[in-house]
Design a protein around this motif. Structure first.
Motif, PDB file in Angstrom:
ATOM      1  N   ILE A 328       0.656  -1.251  -0.157  1.00  0.00           N
ATOM      2  CA  ILE A 328      -0.112   0.046   0.098  1.00  0.00           C
ATOM      3  C   ILE A 328       0.873   1.506  -0.845  1.00  0.00           C
ATOM      4  O   ILE A 328       0.512   2.333  -0.989  1.00  0.00           O
ATOM      5  CB  ILE A 328      -1.142  -0.204   1.249  1.00  0.00           C
ATOM      6  CG1 ILE A 328      -1.722  -1.400   1.287  1.00  0.00           C
ATOM      7  CG2 ILE A 328      -1.817   1.213   1.225  1.00  0.00           C
ATOM      8  CD1 ILE A 328      -2.914  -1.157   2.516  1.00  0.00           C
ATOM      9  N   ALA A 329       1.710   1.210   0.895  1.00  0.00           N
ATOM     10  CA  ALA A 329       2.738   2.543   1.038  1.00  0.00           C
ATOM     11  C   ALA A 329       3.362   3.122  -0.215  1.00  0.00           C
ATOM     12  O   ALA A 329       3.504   3.838  -0.916  1.00  0.00           O
ATOM     13  CB  ALA A 329       3.835   2.405   2.272  1.00  0.00           C
ATOM     14  N   LYS A 330       4.196   2.031  -1.099  1.00  0.00           N
ATOM     15  CA  LYS A 330       4.867   2.282  -2.153  1.00  0.00           C
ATOM     16  C   LYS A 330       3.742   2.518  -3.612  1.00  0.00           C
ATOM     17  O   LYS A 330       4.226   3.921  -4.464  1.00  0.00           O
ATOM     18  CB  LYS A 330       5.253   1.577  -2.796  1.00  0.00           C
ATOM     19  CG  LYS A 330       6.931   1.024  -2.099  1.00  0.00           C
ATOM     20  CD  LYS A 330       7.325  -0.499  -2.800  1.00  0.00           C
ATOM     21  CE  LYS A 330       8.760  -0.505  -1.799  1.00  0.00           C
ATOM     22  NZ  LYS A 330       9.405  -1.169  -2.574  1.00  0.00           N
ATOM     23  N   PRO A 331       2.614   2.316  -3.823  1.00  0.00           N
ATOM     24  CA  PRO A 331       2.231   3.032  -4.574  1.00  0.00           C
ATOM     25  C   PRO A 331       1.437   4.493  -4.026  1.00  0.00           C
ATOM     26  O   PRO A 331       0.250   5.389  -4.245  1.00  0.00           O
ATOM     27  CB  PRO A 331       0.219   2.363  -4.743  1.00  0.00           C
ATOM     28  CG  PRO A 331       0.941   0.676  -4.000  1.00  0.00           C
ATOM     29  CD  PRO A 331       1.751   1.091  -3.674  1.00  0.00           C
ATOM     30  N   LEU A 332       1.054   4.913  -2.916  1.00  0.00           N
ATOM     31  CA  LEU A 332       0.731   5.838  -1.894  1.00  0.00           C
ATOM     32  C   LEU A 332       1.843   7.079  -2.409  1.00  0.00           C
ATOM     33  O   LEU A 332       1.896   7.897  -3.086  1.00  0.00           O
ATOM     34  CB  LEU A 332       0.730   6.165  -0.400  1.00  0.00           C
ATOM     35  CG  LEU A 332      -0.449   5.185  -0.272  1.00  0.00           C
ATOM     36  CD1 LEU A 332      -0.672   5.289   1.431  1.00  0.00           C
ATOM     37  CD2 LEU A 332      -2.003   5.572  -0.632  1.00  0.00           C
ATOM     38  N   ILE A 333       3.010   6.536  -2.205  1.00  0.00           N
ATOM     39  CA  ILE A 333       4.009   7.948  -2.350  1.00  0.00           C
ATOM     40  C   ILE A 333       4.175   7.618  -3.949  1.00  0.00           C
ATOM     41  O   ILE A 333       4.605   8.899  -4.361  1.00  0.00           O
ATOM     42  CB  ILE A 333       5.718   6.757  -2.121  1.00  0.00           C
ATOM     43  CG1 ILE A 333       5.667   7.170  -0.759  1.00  0.00           C
ATOM     44  CG2 ILE A 333       7.088   7.385  -2.520  1.00  0.00           C
ATOM     45  CD1 ILE A 333       6.534   5.697  -0.087  1.00  0.00           C
ATOM     46  N   MET A 336       1.980  10.205  -5.028  1.00  0.00           N
ATOM     47  CA  MET A 336       2.091  12.048  -5.078  1.00  0.00           C
ATOM     48  C   MET A 336       3.132  12.658  -4.921  1.00  0.00           C
ATOM     49  O   MET A 336       3.052  13.152  -5.469  1.00  0.00           O
ATOM     50  CB  MET A 336       2.745  11.942  -3.246  1.00  0.00           C
ATOM     51  CG  MET A 336       1.465  11.640  -2.042  1.00  0.00           C
ATOM     52  SD  MET A 336       1.453  11.682  -0.076  1.00  0.00           S
ATOM     53  CE  MET A 336       2.848  10.105  -0.079  1.00  0.00           C
ATOM     54  N   ASN A 337       3.920  11.889  -6.000  1.00  0.00           N
ATOM     55  CA  ASN A 337       5.224  11.971  -6.959  1.00  0.00           C
ATOM     56  C   ASN A 337       4.783  12.398  -7.990  1.00  0.00           C
ATOM     57  O   ASN A 337       5.808  13.346  -8.071  1.00  0.00           O
ATOM     58  CB  ASN A 337       6.453  10.743  -6.290  1.00  0.00           C
ATOM     59  CG  ASN A 337       7.710  10.596  -5.414  1.00  0.00           C
ATOM     60  OD1 ASN A 337       7.759  11.436  -4.562  1.00  0.00           O
ATOM     61  ND2 ASN A 337       7.538   9.440  -5.855  1.00  0.00           N
ATOM     62  N   LEU A 338       3.443  11.769  -8.134  1.00  0.00           N
ATOM     63  CA  LEU A 338       2.883  12.383  -9.700  1.00  0.00           C
ATOM     64  C   LEU A 338       2.673  13.427  -9.462  1.00  0.00           C
ATOM     65  O   LEU A 338       2.991  13.895  -9.953  1.00  0.00           O
ATOM     66  CB  LEU A 338       2.102  10.866 -10.018  1.00  0.00           C
ATOM     67  CG  LEU A 338       1.222  11.297 -11.109  1.00  0.00           C
ATOM     68  CD1 LEU A 338       2.272  11.221 -12.640  1.00  0.00           C
ATOM     69  CD2 LEU A 338      -0.087  10.376 -11.396  1.00  0.00           C
ATOM     70  N   THR A 339       1.735  13.584  -8.153  1.00  0.00           N
ATOM     71  CA  THR A 339       1.155  15.172  -8.019  1.00  0.00           C
ATOM     72  C   THR A 339       2.240  16.467  -7.724  1.00  0.00           C
ATOM     73  O   THR A 339       1.640  17.333  -8.120  1.00  0.00           O
ATOM     74  CB  THR A 339      -0.282  14.980  -7.170  1.00  0.00           C
ATOM     75  OG1 THR A 339       0.875  14.113  -5.299  1.00  0.00           O
ATOM     76  CG2 THR A 339      -1.189  13.451  -7.114  1.00  0.00           C
ATOM     77  N   TYR A 340       3.182  15.798  -6.661  1.00  0.00           N
ATOM     78  CA  TYR A 340       4.178  16.966  -6.843  1.00  0.00           C
ATOM     79  C   TYR A 340       4.740  17.384  -8.129  1.00  0.00           C
ATOM     80  O   TYR A 340       4.418  18.336  -8.340  1.00  0.00           O
ATOM     81  CB  TYR A 340       5.183  16.298  -5.971  1.00  0.00           C
ATOM     82  CG  TYR A 340       6.291  16.781  -5.228  1.00  0.00           C
ATOM     83  CD1 TYR A 340       6.193  17.808  -3.816  1.00  0.00           C
ATOM     84  CD2 TYR A 340       7.383  17.041  -6.216  1.00  0.00           C
ATOM     85  CE1 TYR A 340       6.744  18.757  -3.288  1.00  0.00           C
ATOM     86  CE2 TYR A 340       8.603  17.754  -5.550  1.00  0.00           C
ATOM     87  CZ  TYR A 340       7.858  18.339  -4.244  1.00  0.00           C
ATOM     88  OH  TYR A 340       9.204  19.358  -3.434  1.00  0.00           O
ATOM     89  N   ARG A 341       4.982  16.801  -8.904  1.00  0.00           N
ATOM     90  CA  ARG A 341       5.138  17.312 -10.488  1.00  0.00           C
ATOM     91  C   ARG A 341       4.325  18.634 -10.777  1.00  0.00           C
ATOM     92  O   ARG A 341       5.428  19.171 -11.224  1.00  0.00           O
ATOM     93  CB  ARG A 341       5.059  17.034 -11.307  1.00  0.00           C
ATOM     94  CG  ARG A 341       6.786  15.609 -11.725  1.00  0.00           C
ATOM     95  CD  ARG A 341       6.295  14.344 -12.728  1.00  0.00           C
ATOM     96  NE  ARG A 341       7.378  12.604 -12.526  1.00  0.00           N
ATOM     97  CZ  ARG A 341       6.815  12.561 -13.139  1.00  0.00           C
ATOM     98  NH1 ARG A 341       6.178  12.683 -14.135  1.00  0.00           N
ATOM     99  NH2 ARG A 341       7.029  10.728 -12.891  1.00  0.00           N
ATOM    100  N   PHE A 342       3.270  18.717 -10.104  1.00  0.00           N
ATOM    101  CA  PHE A 342       2.398  19.788 -10.433  1.00  0.00           C
ATOM    102  C   PHE A 342       2.133  20.739  -9.172  1.00  0.00           C
ATOM    103  O   PHE A 342       2.327  21.797  -9.201  1.00  0.00           O
ATOM    104  CB  PHE A 342       0.988  19.365 -11.226  1.00  0.00           C
ATOM    105  CG  PHE A 342       1.470  18.174 -12.266  1.00  0.00           C
ATOM    106  CD1 PHE A 342       1.339  18.859 -13.064  1.00  0.00           C
ATOM    107  CD2 PHE A 342       0.927  17.022 -12.163  1.00  0.00           C
ATOM    108  CE1 PHE A 342       1.292  17.677 -14.317  1.00  0.00           C
ATOM    109  CE2 PHE A 342       1.021  16.224 -12.633  1.00  0.00           C
ATOM    110  CZ  PHE A 342       1.418  16.434 -14.499  1.00  0.00           C
ATOM    111  N   THR A 343       1.578  20.366  -7.603  1.00  0.00           N
ATOM    112  CA  THR A 343       1.450  20.477  -7.100  1.00  0.00           C
ATOM    113  C   THR A 343       3.120  21.353  -6.515  1.00  0.00           C
ATOM    114  O   THR A 343       3.083  22.375  -5.478  1.00  0.00           O
ATOM    115  CB  THR A 343       1.039  20.082  -5.829  1.00  0.00           C
ATOM    116  OG1 THR A 343       2.160  19.501  -5.220  1.00  0.00           O
ATOM    117  CG2 THR A 343      -0.149  19.404  -6.375  1.00  0.00           C
TER     118      THR A 343
END
Length: 540
Positions: A328-333, A336-343
């Motif tokens: 579960i933890a790795k897909p969460l990271i 978040m890494n994906l959305t971090y590219r924009f946020t």
């Protein structure tokens, strides 16, 4: 609210309570780097006689005897303070000492020790009696000598800019036998190439020790210690009962320190046998036992970041392991890494993640709310059944289950959304405790580290001396918990209603010491739940 629902919620509280006191992170005391020469020789476990003999203090008699045989003056005759040679790369700031010609300190220039200071992150802990790595020792006929002598560097300082640079230390063991340590530093990564050459003898045993972290772990929920990867499976060594011999059956080995790691990667064709033991003080040690007069490999000092570890091309990304919650933890990271590219803000990414989870489980939330509404309508009938069968528990349970079945009500439905969130909760905590991306991740204003408890300010209670940290997020979270509780359908039992009103207090207390990112997740979850309940109330 039905008793079964209350029991389920109480179990949730117990889980979180246990988690808070036994697993929540504690602030680790800063450990100054060792600078002096005064130290006591390390001794491994008493059960391992061979390693004990290798780690005995080198007696002056043995050194003198060896000097007579070789005709050399003992190299340790010189007495002075050690001198450092500093190497600076775009990634590392390394201090090597001429005492032993080893690495004394490695600082990561792109990471800070704490949020509030400008000191670089130190990777090599103060683990006396070790004051540098690698430490070379040799045992002949039960007498041990090592390389705690003064070496001569070929350069006084090194600055790495656009090409690799090499630093060579030339010296000898205490008995005068020559040793040469060659280090190569790179401008574009966290690696240090190391080649070691020494005079071999037919009868003696040579040991090369690496000690980087202490044996103390401030959080039992985050792994800290040695690991070995054999090319197929990563073994994290929680306890070292006795010396563990891996021979040459390893691809790499090292030490995990939560967000950072040290990795020894042997060069192909130059892989010495490897063992792991601990000293009497509990310090874990990776020991190489070269059977030739030279060996070489790579030393990695750096963050546990997936792309960085993958670039080592030895499967080093395997050391990023979140245990049971890894799936579960790795897909969460990753999300978040994906959305971090924009946020460019992991706090916002946690909010987006929470919204997405609430959207996914919205149908379940609606079903849960309707179930609680139906349970509330059934309370008069349930009370009558309790009065009618108050002396026959078995019959009461049968009648109640029959009533629920006839009305299509699931008595456990009301707490399902909370129970389902528990795995996500723990997985997010594991991510906040071990994902380097979230370390010192700023949200806004005073919330400057999502991986640690909020640090607004603290005050000391006069007369007691007890320090109380003031934290805003847990308080707001507690308020939203009260609002949500007020909006939740309840039973007609006044005692149960009063007990449920105390839950926000419990949750506020439990979340007080959790990482700010985790509190933010639960707070946003509560706010969205309040909005959902308001909408469902209007709709129903």
């Amino acid at each position: 609210m039905e008793k079964r629902t209350i029991i389920a919620l109480l179990i949730t509280i117990v889980i979180l309570f246990f988690f808070q006191f036994y697993f929540a992170p504690k602030e680790q005391p800063k450990q100054p780097q060792a600078t002096g020469e005064a130290q006591t020789k390390e001794k491994p476990q008493a059960k391992d006689a061979d390693l004990k003999a290798e780690e005995k203090t080198a007696k002056s008699k043995a050194v003198t005897s060896s000097a007579k045989k070789t005709g050399r003056i003992p190299a340790r005759a010189e007495k002075r303070d050690p001198k450092d040679v500093f190497v600076e790369t775009p990634y590392l700031k390394v201090a090597l000492t001429d005492l032993g010609g080893g690495i004394r300190s490695v600082q990561l220039k792109r990471y800070k020790e704490t949020v509030k200071d400008d000191k670089n992150k130190e990777v090599v802990e103060d683990v006396k009696p070790f004051i540098y790595i690698p430490k070379i020792s040799r045992t002949v006929n039960g007498d041990a000598v090592d390389d705690r002598t003064y070496f001569t560097p070929d350069r006084e300082a090194v600055t790495v800019k656009d090409k690799p640079e090499t630093l060579i230390f030339t010296g000898a063991l205490e008995d005068g036998k020559k040793v040469r340590k060659v280090y190569t530093f790179y401008p574009d990564n966290y690696l240090i190439d190391m080649k070691t050459e020494f005079e071999a003898s037919g009868t003696g045993k040579t040991a090369v020790d690496f000690a980087v972290i202490s044996g103390k772990n401030e959080s039992s929920y985050v792994f800290k210690g040695p690991f070995v990867y054999n090319g197929k499976k990563l073994e994290q060594i929680e306890k070292i009962e006795k010396t563990m011999d891996f021979n040459k059956n390893y691809a790499y080995a090292g030490f995990d320190d939560g967000f950072f790691a040290f990795i020894w990667i042997p060069e192909e064709g130059s892989k010495p046998p490897l063992a792991i033991y601990k000293t009497e003080s509990g310090t874990p040690v990776v020991r190489l036992s070269p059977d030739k007069g030279a060996f070489s490999g790579k030393l990695f000092f750096g963050p546990k970041q997936t792309d960085v570890l993958k670039s080592l091309n030895v499967g080093a990304e395997k050391i990023i392991d979140f245990g049971w919650f890894d799936i579960i933890a790795k897909p969460l990271i990753m999300f978040m890494n994906l959305t971090y590219r924009f946020t460019h803000n992991y706090g916002i990414d946690i909010i987006i993640l929470t919204i997405l989870i609430k959207i996914l489980f919205y149908p379940l939330s609606v079903k849960s709310f309707k179930s609680m509404k139906e349970m509330q309508k059934l309370q008069p009938q349930v009370m009558k059944l309790k009065e009618k069968y108050k002396n026959d528990r078995q019959k009461l349970n049968q009648e109640m289950m029959g009533l629920y079945k006839a009305r299509g009500v699931n008595p456990m439905g009301g707490c399902l959304p909370m129970v389902i969130q528990i795995p996500v909760f723990f997985a997010l905590y594991k991510a906040l405790s071990g994902a380097i991306e979230l370390r010192h991740a700023h949200f806004f204003w005073w919330i400057n580290d999502l991986s640690a408890p909020e640090d607004l300010f603290s005050f000391v209670i006069p007369g007691i001396g007890f320090t109380v940290p003031v934290r805003i997020l847990p308080l707001i979270m507690g308020i939203t918990q009260v609002i949500q509780q007020k909006m939740t359908p309840t039973s007609a039992d006044p005692m149960q209603e009063k007990m449920m009103l105390f839950m926000p207090i419990f949750f506020t207390f439990l979340f007080w010491g959790f990482p700010a990112g985790l509190v933010l997740y639960w707070l946003v979850n509560n706010v969205i739940s309040i909005g959902q309940q308001y909408y469902i109330n209007k709709k129903v």
